[in-house]
Structures are given as C-alpha cells and as structure tokens.
Design an enzyme around this catalytic site. Structure first.
Site, PDB file in Angstrom:
ATOM      1  N   ASP A 187     -10.524   1.130  -4.217  1.00 17.15           N
ATOM      2  CA  ASP A 187     -10.249   2.567  -4.252  1.00 17.15           C
ATOM      3  C   ASP A 187     -10.951   3.274  -5.404  1.00 17.15           C
ATOM      4  O   ASP A 187     -10.750   4.478  -5.595  1.00 17.15           O
ATOM      5  CB  ASP A 187      -8.743   2.813  -4.359  1.00 17.15           C
ATOM      6  CG  ASP A 187      -8.021   2.605  -3.044  1.00 17.15           C
ATOM      7  OD1 ASP A 187      -8.597   2.939  -1.989  1.00 17.15           O
ATOM      8  OD2 ASP A 187      -6.881   2.115  -3.064  1.00 17.15           O
ATOM      9  N   ASP A 203       0.827  -1.196   0.000  1.00 17.85           N
ATOM     10  CA  ASP A 203       0.000   0.000   0.000  1.00 17.85           C
ATOM     11  C   ASP A 203       0.871   1.260   0.000  1.00 17.85           C
ATOM     12  O   ASP A 203       1.867   1.324   0.722  1.00 17.85           O
ATOM     13  CB  ASP A 203      -0.905  -0.043   1.237  1.00 17.85           C
ATOM     14  CG  ASP A 203      -1.927   1.060   1.263  1.00 17.85           C
ATOM     15  OD1 ASP A 203      -2.797   1.081   0.370  1.00 17.85           O
ATOM     16  OD2 ASP A 203      -1.863   1.895   2.186  1.00 17.85           O
ATOM     17  N   GLU A 227       1.476  -0.380  -4.922  1.00 18.75           N
ATOM     18  CA  GLU A 227       0.321   0.439  -5.264  1.00 18.75           C
ATOM     19  C   GLU A 227       0.832   1.843  -5.544  1.00 18.75           C
ATOM     20  O   GLU A 227       1.020   2.653  -4.634  1.00 18.75           O
ATOM     21  CB  GLU A 227      -0.705   0.467  -4.129  1.00 18.75           C
ATOM     22  CG  GLU A 227      -1.964   1.242  -4.512  1.00 18.75           C
ATOM     23  CD  GLU A 227      -2.480   2.170  -3.424  1.00 18.75           C
ATOM     24  OE1 GLU A 227      -3.551   2.762  -3.613  1.00 18.75           O
ATOM     25  OE2 GLU A 227      -1.798   2.312  -2.382  1.00 18.75           O
TER      26      GLU A 227
END
Length: 478
Positions: A326, A211, A241
């Site tokens: 997201d 992340d 990410e």
C-alpha cells in the site's frame, strides 16, 4: 504459556516478517501458466498478472531464511479475479493461478519445517462481484435467498457502471463497484466468515492479518473472531490493518494482538530521511503521518506519544512495518538515499514488537505507489541486486535475533539533540544502545556508558562515541 484470549503470542515479539505479494514473488513450473501473462520484468500494471505462485515460494525459502526472516505475511491467496486478490470469489479455494490446496499444504509444511510461521491476509469486510452470493443477487434480484448478505439500495443493481463518478447502488468499499461490502449484521454472513477463518486456522496457519479491520464495527464481531481462532490455535497472531491510532482496538486484548504500526514507520522515515524524503510518494496515498523534516527531538516526542497510546502487551504485538503493498517502495520513499533506508531499518528493527520487511525492498527494488511498488523480484538478474543494501538487512536482522534487548521492553530515550537520537534497549545484563545520526555532519557524544561496538562504523574512546554522518550504530552495554 500464554492465556488464549489476552496475551500476545509468545513468538510474535521475536518475529521478523517477510511480506509476499504472491503474483510477483516467484514463478515455478508447479502451476500451469496462462498464455496471457505480463513479462516478469515488465512494468507492473493495475490489472495484469505475472504468474507468481506458491511453488515459487517453496523454491525460494532459502532467500527468506538467508535474510533472517522467520515469518511470512502473505497478501491474499484465495480465488479472485485480481492480481492482488483483495476481490475474493471463493474463500475456501486457493486461487488456481497460485496453485491448489495440496500445494498450499506443501508450502505450509515446508515453511514450518524451516521454522517459518505463516500468516494469511483476511479480507472480511468486502468480497467481489464474482462472489457466489452476490452473483446470485445479480441473477435473481429481490428474489435471491442471499438478498440480505449485502446492503442493496435499489434494483436492478449495476455492478459495472459506465463512469467512476457514479456510485454503485449497493454498499461497496470506498464506492468501488467491484468490492461489495458484506452485511456483517446478518448472522449468516458472520457464520460464513467465521467458518472460513476456522477452516484455514485448522489447516495450521499461524495467524491472520485483517484488512481494513476498523471498518467492521458490528458489536462482538472481532471478539467472537478472536475466540474462535484462539480456541483452535492459542498461539495464533491476530493483527489489524489500521493506519492511525489503534488503541481502542488492541489495548482491551479482546480483539487484536496488534496493528500494522504505520504511525511509528511514518515518523521514523521523517526523521531518518529528512530532506531526502520523496513527498510525492507520501502525499499521493492513504494518510501517512510524515511531516518532514523531523529532528531528533520531534521524533522522540512522536515515539513517546505512540508508546503512550498502547499497553506493553499491545506494543509487543504491533507489526512494525517498513513499507508494504500500500506504499511506495522504501528506496523510492527516501529519494534513493540508501543511508536513509539503513537508518530507518535500524529504527524499525530496534523497536519493540514484530518487525516487517516488504519483499524485494531488501535487494533495492524501486517503485512509486500501486501498481509500481508491486513489481517482481528479478531472480535471474541477482547480480544486479543492491548487495550492499541486502547485507545491511542481513546484518541488522541477525543482530536483532542475537540480542533480545533489540526487540523487547523497556525502551528508554537517552539523547535527542539536533539530528542525533540514542535509545537504550533492554534491562539488566541484556542492554544495548542504538544511536542514529541523521545529520550531514559527524556527531560526538558521551552517554557516560562503557560500550562495546556491535554494528556500525562509530568509534569509541572511553565513554565518548563518534558517529559518522548519516549513519547508525549499536553498542552493547558493559
């Protein structure tokens, strides 16, 4: 056999990932349920829990297998006080609402027995205000032995301030007091993180999705992360990410194997959906590179730019995502235009690198941005699923699995005119042509190739091909 530190793991370009948001995928009776859960079919909220668990994953592996996916990407599963679990309390414990370590082990074994790889979400840039070391600072202030695990600006610290307009007096992710950022400069913090990663890698997982990976910039951190993971599992996938250009992070082959390829996805959606795109789902979230409408020439130029950013190894290591937790759900992004979903899916599944499906998109779930895109799969109402869309997912994933050319290099654009895009995939005796007609009119083209229809409703006469409006096709090259 791969080289432990530089090459993309051999299984990754062949992977079709199914992303699971654990609280919303499936409930089971294997885990004791709280009395304060939201109804499974109720509109999701930012803070409510629905009670999905790891037992539910085990019980619905057939669905994933039937879809054709061969890897699972989990959103975080560690102990947390949030339904998305990006606020970790304890990285060594499975969240009790999801199960325990024994159930995790059972789930991992069940996946591996069925040929499904498992990748976990590593949130290593920040934790939660319930994390033990941060909580110790709340109790002991400047005398805490963990004072330098975080960047504290002043005392006392206020993790629950009265207004979101006030910034917390410690470094936190995008100014959110619930998410204190680790001080990665501290070697004790780094060693803690590496210990966590080593622990779960030794458990037998197949990789890590990292992340906001670009926000950890401490020199040598990701190189050390890669070394420690690959020494345990030389075939572990390490994917970042990063929404924008990630070449500085993945081309050196010393940090990540690839990135979540939102750059490609955004342009594919712009081309495939065009005027159908629901811009409110795009403009209301983190940077998204859609510039609708996009014609075939603009899309081809965008693909060329993306291909030029990355080495072949990095391209094969990228995770070509369709939608995610997201973003809004795919069907919502494209204004409920199912043709746009199929066209984008075809573009994603025929681009080199790993493919990615967000749970529930395959059955036509809808939902605008968080929290509405984090809704639950209605297992008890399967008759109401979009079975036509589901069959398209199955067919295209099966074609990708059956035809190595669909998922490998090279990638050569043959035609980009108006709203028609054609690309040749593979080489030698293993070649296919993928054609997308995003326009509202039938398109006729002659690529000068003898083609065998593999998927789609196009018709062939000699070397001439006719593609119906807003449809795609795949052909084998004879």
């Amino acid at each position: 056999m791969i080289t432990a530190f530089t090459d993309t793991p051999s299984w990754v370009p062949d992977a079709v990932f199914y992303q699971i948001f654990p609280d919303r995928f499936a409930r089971s009776d294997r885990v004791t349920k709280s009395r304060n859960l939201e109804e499974w079919d109720a509109t999701p909220t930012h803070h409510g829990f629905k009670g999905g668990d790891l037992g539910g994953v085990i019980e619905h592996l057939d669905h994933i297998i039937d879809l054709g996916a061969n890897a699972i990407l989990f959103n975080p599963i560690f102990q947390s006080a949030s339904n998305h679990r990006y606020h970790a309390h304890d990285y060594y414990k499975i969240d009790p609402l999801l199960g325990d370590e024994a159930l995790f082990d059972e789930m991992l074994a069940a996946c591996h027995e069925r040929g499904i790889r498992v990748v976990l979400d590593g949130v290593l840039n920040h934790c939660s205000r319930g994390f033990f070391q941060f909580n110790d600072i709340l109790e002991n202030g400047p005398q805490s032995p963990y004072i330098d695990w975080f960047d504290i600006k002043e005392f006392p610290i206020y993790p629950y301030h009265p207004s979101q307009a006030e910034d917390p007096n410690y470094e936190s992710w995008i100014g959110l007091p619930a998410l204190p950022e680790f001080n990665i400069r501290n070697p004790d913090v780094r060693e803690y993180i590496f210990g966590v990663v080593e622990y779960w890698t030794r458990k037998g997982i197949d990789g890590w999705r990292l992340d906001v990976a670009h926000e950890i910039t401490e020199p040598g951190f990701w190189q050390e992360f890669r070394r420690r993971v690959r020494e345990i599992n030389p075939e572990a996938y390490i994917v970042s990410e990063i929404w924008q250009d990630s070449s500085a992070w993945i081309n050196d082959r010393e940090q990540f194997d690839g990135t979540m390829n939102y750059l490609f996805t955004g342009n594919a959606l712009s081309f495939a959906a065009g005027r159908h795109l629901d811009e409110t789902t795009v403009l209301d979230q983190v940077p998204w590179p859609n510039t609708p409408p996009m014609d075939a020439m603009a899309f081809s130029a965008a693909v060329d730019r993306i291909r030029a950013l990355y080495t072949d190894q990095a391209t094969l290591g990228n995770l070509n995502c369709f939608a995610s937790h997201d973003t809004a759900r795919t069907l919502t992004i494209v204004g409920k235009d199912e043709a746009a979903v199929r066209l984008t899916l075809l573009l994603v599944l025929s681009f080199p690198g790993a493919a990615h499906i967000y749970y529930g998109d395959e059955i036509g779930l809808e939902g605008h941005n968080d929290p509405l895109s984090r809704n639950a799969i209605p297992w008890d109402d399967a008759a109401d699923w979009n079975h036509g869309l589901l069959e398209s997912y199955r067919e295209l994933i099966a074609l990708r699995v059956a035809k190595p050319a669909m998922r490998s290099l090279p990638y050569r654009t043959l035609l980009a005119e108006g709203l028609v895009y054609a690309v040749e995939r593979g080489e030698g005796d293993d070649r296919v042509v993928v054609i997308v007609n995003a326009g509202d009119d039938e398109a006729a083209l002659d690529l000068g190739l003898a083609a065998e229809p593999l998927w789609g409703s196009a018709t062939v006469s000699g070397t001439s091909i006719t593609i119906p409006r807003r449809s795609g096709a795949v052909f084998g090259i004879e």
